[in-house]
Write a protein that holds these residues in place. Structure first.
Motif, PDB file in Angstrom:
ATOM      1  N   LEU A   5       0.848  -1.185   0.000  1.00 27.36           N
ATOM      2  CA  LEU A   5       0.000   0.000   0.000  1.00 27.36           C
ATOM      3  C   LEU A   5       0.884   1.236   0.000  1.00 27.36           C
ATOM      4  N   ALA A   6       0.665   2.138  -0.955  1.00 25.86           N
ATOM      5  CA  ALA A   6       1.380   3.408  -1.007  1.00 25.86           C
ATOM      6  C   ALA A   6       0.357   4.530  -0.840  1.00 25.86           C
ATOM      7  N   GLU A   7       0.356   5.170   0.321  1.00 25.22           N
ATOM      8  CA  GLU A   7      -0.634   6.215   0.648  1.00 25.22           C
ATOM      9  C   GLU A   7       0.019   7.222   1.589  1.00 25.22           C
ATOM     10  N   ASP A   8       0.046   8.506   1.174  1.00 25.69           N
ATOM     11  CA  ASP A   8       0.725   9.507   1.995  1.00 25.69           C
ATOM     12  C   ASP A   8      -0.179  10.138   3.052  1.00 25.69           C
ATOM     13  N   ASP A   9      -1.484   9.920   2.965  1.00 29.48           N
ATOM     14  CA  ASP A   9      -2.409  10.383   4.004  1.00 29.48           C
ATOM     15  C   ASP A   9      -2.279   9.431   5.196  1.00 29.48           C
ATOM     16  N   MET A  10      -1.655   9.916   6.269  1.00 30.66           N
ATOM     17  CA  MET A  10      -1.318   9.045   7.388  1.00 30.66           C
ATOM     18  C   MET A  10      -2.556   8.405   8.017  1.00 30.66           C
ATOM     19  N   LYS A  11      -3.613   9.188   8.177  1.00 29.00           N
ATOM     20  CA  LYS A  11      -4.826   8.666   8.792  1.00 29.00           C
ATOM     21  C   LYS A  11      -5.465   7.592   7.912  1.00 29.00           C
ATOM     22  N   TRP A  29       3.168  -0.880   4.135  1.00 24.08           N
ATOM     23  CA  TRP A  29       2.679   0.472   3.845  1.00 24.08           C
ATOM     24  C   TRP A  29       3.857   1.432   3.703  1.00 24.08           C
ATOM     25  N   VAL A  30       3.898   2.144   2.575  1.00 26.90           N
ATOM     26  CA  VAL A  30       4.889   3.199   2.348  1.00 26.90           C
ATOM     27  C   VAL A  30       4.134   4.504   2.105  1.00 26.90           C
ATOM     28  N   THR A  31       4.816   5.619   2.293  1.00 29.00           N
ATOM     29  CA  THR A  31       4.123   6.917   2.234  1.00 29.00           C
ATOM     30  C   THR A  31       4.600   7.824   1.104  1.00 29.00           C
ATOM     31  N   THR A  32       5.580   7.385   0.321  1.00 27.17           N
ATOM     32  CA  THR A  32       6.048   8.183  -0.815  1.00 27.17           C
ATOM     33  C   THR A  32       6.157   7.308  -2.053  1.00 27.17           C
ATOM     34  N   GLY A  33       5.917   7.930  -3.200  1.00 31.06           N
ATOM     35  CA  GLY A  33       5.942   7.179  -4.454  1.00 31.06           C
ATOM     36  C   GLY A  33       7.301   6.635  -4.826  1.00 31.06           C
ATOM     37  N   ASP A  34       8.381   7.308  -4.395  1.00 27.66           N
ATOM     38  CA  ASP A  34       9.709   6.830  -4.777  1.00 27.66           C
ATOM     39  C   ASP A  34      10.071   5.527  -4.071  1.00 27.66           C
ATOM     40  N   MET A  35       9.360   5.186  -3.003  1.00 27.10           N
ATOM     41  CA  MET A  35       9.638   3.934  -2.293  1.00 27.10           C
ATOM     42  C   MET A  35       8.991   2.729  -2.987  1.00 27.10           C
ATOM     43  N   VAL A  36       7.989   2.995  -3.808  1.00 23.81           N
ATOM     44  CA  VAL A  36       7.228   1.909  -4.437  1.00 23.81           C
ATOM     45  C   VAL A  36       8.123   1.019  -5.284  1.00 23.81           C
ATOM     46  N   TYR A  37       8.954   1.637  -6.111  1.00 26.69           N
ATOM     47  CA  TYR A  37       9.811   0.876  -7.034  1.00 26.69           C
ATOM     48  C   TYR A  37      10.731  -0.077  -6.271  1.00 26.69           C
ATOM     49  N   LYS A  56       7.133  13.432  -4.114  1.00 21.79           N
ATOM     50  CA  LYS A  56       8.307  13.018  -4.890  1.00 21.79           C
ATOM     51  C   LYS A  56       7.930  12.324  -6.186  1.00 21.79           C
ATOM     52  N   VAL A  57       7.261  11.174  -6.100  1.00 20.55           N
ATOM     53  CA  VAL A  57       6.839  10.440  -7.299  1.00 20.55           C
ATOM     54  C   VAL A  57       5.366  10.079  -7.126  1.00 20.55           C
ATOM     55  N   SER A  58       4.551  10.395  -8.108  1.00 17.11           N
ATOM     56  CA  SER A  58       3.123  10.080  -8.001  1.00 17.11           C
ATOM     57  C   SER A  58       2.890   8.591  -8.203  1.00 17.11           C
ATOM     58  N   GLY A  59       1.723   8.130  -7.766  1.00 15.05           N
ATOM     59  CA  GLY A  59       1.385   6.725  -7.956  1.00 15.05           C
ATOM     60  C   GLY A  59       1.321   6.335  -9.415  1.00 15.05           C
ATOM     61  N   VAL A  60       0.794   7.237 -10.252  1.00 13.20           N
ATOM     62  CA  VAL A  60       0.683   6.916 -11.672  1.00 13.20           C
ATOM     63  C   VAL A  60       2.069   6.861 -12.324  1.00 13.20           C
ATOM     64  N   ASP A  61       2.989   7.727 -11.883  1.00 18.87           N
ATOM     65  CA  ASP A  61       4.360   7.678 -12.420  1.00 18.87           C
ATOM     66  C   ASP A  61       5.094   6.433 -11.946  1.00 18.87           C
ATOM     67  N   ALA A  62       4.861   6.039 -10.699  1.00 22.24           N
ATOM     68  CA  ALA A  62       5.473   4.800 -10.185  1.00 22.24           C
ATOM     69  C   ALA A  62       4.953   3.605 -10.971  1.00 22.24           C
ATOM     70  N   CYS A  63       3.661   3.616 -11.274  1.00 26.60           N
ATOM     71  CA  CYS A  63       3.048   2.543 -12.065  1.00 26.60           C
ATOM     72  C   CYS A  63       3.682   2.481 -13.444  1.00 26.60           C
ATOM     73  N   LYS A  64       3.816   3.636 -14.070  1.00 25.77           N
ATOM     74  CA  LYS A  64       4.387   3.705 -15.423  1.00 25.77           C
ATOM     75  C   LYS A  64       5.827   3.185 -15.431  1.00 25.77           C
ATOM     76  N   LYS A  65       6.599   3.580 -14.424  1.00 25.08           N
ATOM     77  CA  LYS A  65       8.003   3.143 -14.342  1.00 25.08           C
ATOM     78  C   LYS A  65       8.099   1.629 -14.175  1.00 25.08           C
ATOM     79  N   LEU A  66       7.280   1.068 -13.290  1.00 22.56           N
ATOM     80  CA  LEU A  66       7.300  -0.372 -13.073  1.00 22.56           C
ATOM     81  C   LEU A  66       6.943  -1.131 -14.345  1.00 22.56           C
ATOM     82  N   ARG A  67       5.912  -0.686 -15.044  1.00 28.58           N
ATOM     83  CA  ARG A  67       5.507  -1.361 -16.277  1.00 28.58           C
ATOM     84  C   ARG A  67       6.598  -1.263 -17.341  1.00 28.58           C
ATOM     85  N   SER A  68       7.290  -0.125 -17.391  1.00 32.96           N
ATOM     86  CA  SER A  68       8.368   0.028 -18.379  1.00 32.96           C
ATOM     87  C   SER A  68       9.524  -0.918 -18.098  1.00 32.96           C
TER      88      SER A  68
END
Length: 224
Positions: A5-11, A29-37, A56-68
């Motif tokens: 789970l990657a979500e920056d809203d702590m609550k 659970w991670v809170t920044t997009g750059d940790m996803v990769y 830092k890195v949006s979820g959609v950009d992290a998704c795009k990077k992983l797929r690439s």
């Protein structure tokens, strides 16, 4: 099921993680997009649940990077964006599904179960014997006997490209294009550094593979 789970809203992140684990789903659970990769490339998750807007890195950009990079497991985007254009953007980035906030937890669970069933259909392992080495391209593991040769994601990509062209010189430009893209700012020196590290790991394993440098052109992988 094992979820990242990657979500920056702590609550919200704390609540989702709690609810998932109460329903028997192992959740990191991670809170920044750059940790996803880094997490996704080194851990085997059934589904990645990525918030669209993160630091830092949006979820959609992290998704795009992983797929690439060839990542094949399921990805679910969470977002408050609900326009058709946003949905198309998320799906075109490589997401398997898209859930608009606010959502009912029961719907999240239903979508995770559906994606989990899809992910559980394992791809047949692509195993290759390379002299006294064994390459598992599915799990991205290189072994000599029982010894695992630890390769970074980039090192593995370069090695895999050389394996696919065994005995053939692979020009630096081709490596740059296939691994980073021609528009990247990565230089030949960066490629040389990765190959140097990769060659060192193969030599330290005292195996039968070697990477030859073809001066001014590129590299060639051979079995001694």
């Amino acid at each position: 099921m094992h979820i990242l789970l990657a979500e920056d809203d702590m609550k919200l992140g704390k609540l989702i993680k709690y609810m998932l684990e109460q329903n028997g789903i192992s959740t990191e659970w991670v809170t920044t997009g750059d940790m996803v990769y880094d997490y996704a490339m080194y851990e085997d998750y059934d589904v990645l649940v990525l918030d669209w807007m993160m630091p830092k890195v949006s979820g959609v950009d992290a998704c795009k990077k992983l797929r690439s990079e060839g990542y094949q497991r399921a990805i679910l985007l969470l977002t408050a964006r609900d326009s058709v254009e946003d949905r198309v953007t998320g799906l075109d980035a490589g997401a398997d599904d898209y859930l608009v906030k606010p959502f009912e937890f029961a719907e999240l669970m239903a979508r995770l179960r559906a994606l989990g069933r899809r992910s559980s259909q394992k791809i047949q392992q692509d195993m290759m014997e390379l002299g006294d080495f064994t390459l598992d391209r599915t799990s991205k593991v290189l072994k000599k006997g029982e010894q695992v040769i630890q390769l970074s994601p980039r090192e593995f990509q370069i090695f895999d490209l050389l394996v696919q062209n065994m005995g053939i010189v692979v020009p630096r430009d081709i490596i740059l294009d296939r691994i980073w893209g021609l528009e990247s700012e990565v230089s030949s020196n960066n490629i040389d550094s990765y190959v140097k590290l990769l060659r060192k790991k193969l030599e330290s394993a005292d195996g039968q593979m070697m990477i030859s440098t073809i001066r001014g052109v590129g590299y060639k992988l051979e079995i001694k």
